[in-house]
Design a protein around this motif. Structure first.
Motif, PDB file in Angstrom:
ATOM      1  N   CYS A  22       2.351  -2.623  -7.516  1.00 30.38           N
ATOM      2  CA  CYS A  22       0.992  -3.162  -7.432  1.00 30.38           C
ATOM      3  C   CYS A  22       0.933  -4.680  -7.392  1.00 30.38           C
ATOM      4  CB  CYS A  22       0.165  -2.660  -8.613  1.00 30.38           C
ATOM      5  SG  CYS A  22       0.753  -3.267 -10.224  1.00 30.38           S
ATOM      6  N   ARG A  77       0.750   9.729   2.306  1.00 33.38           N
ATOM      7  CA  ARG A  77       0.605   8.606   3.231  1.00 33.38           C
ATOM      8  C   ARG A  77      -0.378   7.575   2.685  1.00 33.38           C
ATOM      9  NH1 ARG A  77       3.537   8.995   7.472  1.00 33.38           N
ATOM     10  NH2 ARG A  77       4.222  11.021   8.273  1.00 33.38           N
ATOM     11  N   ARG A  78       0.035   6.322   2.800  1.00 34.82           N
ATOM     12  CA  ARG A  78      -0.723   5.177   2.321  1.00 34.82           C
ATOM     13  C   ARG A  78      -0.888   5.190   0.808  1.00 34.82           C
ATOM     14  NH1 ARG A  78      -2.795   6.709   7.078  1.00 34.82           N
ATOM     15  NH2 ARG A  78      -4.298   8.114   6.111  1.00 34.82           N
ATOM     16  N   GLY A  79      -0.071   5.959   0.124  1.00 34.33           N
ATOM     17  CA  GLY A  79      -0.131   6.007  -1.326  1.00 34.33           C
ATOM     18  C   GLY A  79       0.900   5.100  -1.977  1.00 34.33           C
ATOM     19  N   ARG A  80       0.935   5.129  -3.300  1.00 33.85           N
ATOM     20  CA  ARG A  80       1.823   4.273  -4.073  1.00 33.85           C
ATOM     21  C   ARG A  80       3.293   4.581  -3.787  1.00 33.85           C
ATOM     22  NH1 ARG A  80      -0.193   1.459  -8.504  1.00 33.85           N
ATOM     23  NH2 ARG A  80      -1.991   2.842  -8.319  1.00 33.85           N
ATOM     24  N   GLN A  82       4.623   5.841  -1.001  1.00 38.68           N
ATOM     25  CA  GLN A  82       4.992   5.318   0.314  1.00 38.68           C
ATOM     26  C   GLN A  82       5.233   3.806   0.235  1.00 38.68           C
ATOM     27  OE1 GLN A  82       2.052   5.405   3.483  1.00 38.68           O
ATOM     28  NE2 GLN A  82       3.660   5.695   5.014  1.00 38.68           N
ATOM     29  N   HIS A  83       4.403   3.106  -0.528  1.00 39.29           N
ATOM     30  CA  HIS A  83       4.580   1.660  -0.677  1.00 39.29           C
ATOM     31  C   HIS A  83       5.917   1.342  -1.348  1.00 39.29           C
ATOM     32  CE1 HIS A  83       3.595  -2.539  -1.304  1.00 39.29           C
ATOM     33  NE2 HIS A  83       3.874  -2.401  -2.582  1.00 39.29           N
ATOM     34  N   HIS A  86       8.773   2.023   1.022  1.00 34.66           N
ATOM     35  CA  HIS A  86       8.847   0.992   2.068  1.00 34.66           C
ATOM     36  C   HIS A  86       9.547  -0.253   1.514  1.00 34.66           C
ATOM     37  CE1 HIS A  86       7.550  -0.947   5.818  1.00 34.66           C
ATOM     38  NE2 HIS A  86       7.382  -2.038   5.076  1.00 34.66           N
TER      39      HIS A  86
END
Length: 235
Positions: A22, A77-80, A82-83, A86
């Motif tokens: 975060c 997808r587009r969740g914590r 996945q972040h 990445h």
């Protein structure tokens, strides 16, 4: 206050450590991922289910015998998750894999899983060309975290990727299998013969990559194969 703590506090003032989930400041004792992010991670808890009720295990039924099919988190997808993945894979943050491996290893050990029957942890390898480009295999750090916590040996080169393949991201189940069907080999069959090998990867989607790895390990004489990943995606 002890001198090492004073030095650590001074360094943190100059170079504050941020949560890789975060971007908030980490508190003392937090390791790369803050407590708030950890609490919000979407855990699968598949290790608490009987094998017959484990939806991850079902993906391998009729394809390859897998003793344990485990995954720590749900990939959204587009969740914590996945972040974090990445960051792990593309932003030179292998410590994320180590931290998640340690956390998952502690959870598995609490329930008596893997510690008594697995003999070796083998990460899914990258092709040497991709490894040279990225500089590290993101799955190695997850394997290391699991191994340290479960007190099991791991070997980065137990498996070799002998063919360079294109990304699996946009492929369907059949295409994924065709893409990896003959790209893995066991580096030294004598080192896996008679052993229960835990194959680890970052994300499980169709399971084609892990299936291919399991098949070559069993063909090389492994007694059993289990799989564990950081995250798994719904089909």
């Amino acid at each position: 206050m002890p001198l090492p703590s004073l030095v650590a506090d001074f360094v943190s003032l100059l170079f504050p450590q941020l949560c890789l989930g975060c971007s908030d400041l980490l508190a003392r004792g937090e390791d790369h991922i803050c407590t708030s992010c950890r609490a919000q991670l979407p855990f699968t808890d598949y290790h608490l289910l009987p094998e017959a009720e484990n939806p991850l295990a079902r993906r391998f039924w009729g394809k390859v015998p897998v003793q344990h099919a485990l995954s720590y988190l749900r990939f959204l997808r587009r969740g914590r998750v996945q972040h974090l993945l990445h960051q792990l894979k593309y932003r030179n943050q292998p410590e994320i894999g180590r931290v998640l491996g340690c956390w998952y290893g502690a959870e598995l050990a609490r329930h008596g899983l893997l510690t008594h029957d697995v003999n070796l942890i083998a990460p899914v390898p990258l092709h040497p060309r991709k490894l040279a480009k990225r500089g590290y295999n993101q799955t190695d750090s997850f394997a290391q975290g699991l191994a340290d916590t479960l007190q099991l040996p791991w070997q980065a080169e137990a498996l070799r990727r002998i063919e360079h393949t294109v990304s699996q991201t946009r492929k369907n189940r059949v295409q994924r299998w065709e893409n990896v069907a003959e790209v893995f080999a066991v580096a030294n069959p004598a080192e896996v013969a008679g052993k229960h090998v835990l194959v680890v990867d970052d994300v499980l989607t169709t399971g084609a990559t892990l299936e291919a790895c399991a098949l070559v390990l069993l063909a090389a004489g492994a007694r059993a194969v289990s799989i564990a990943t950081i995250a798994c995606a719904d089909r």
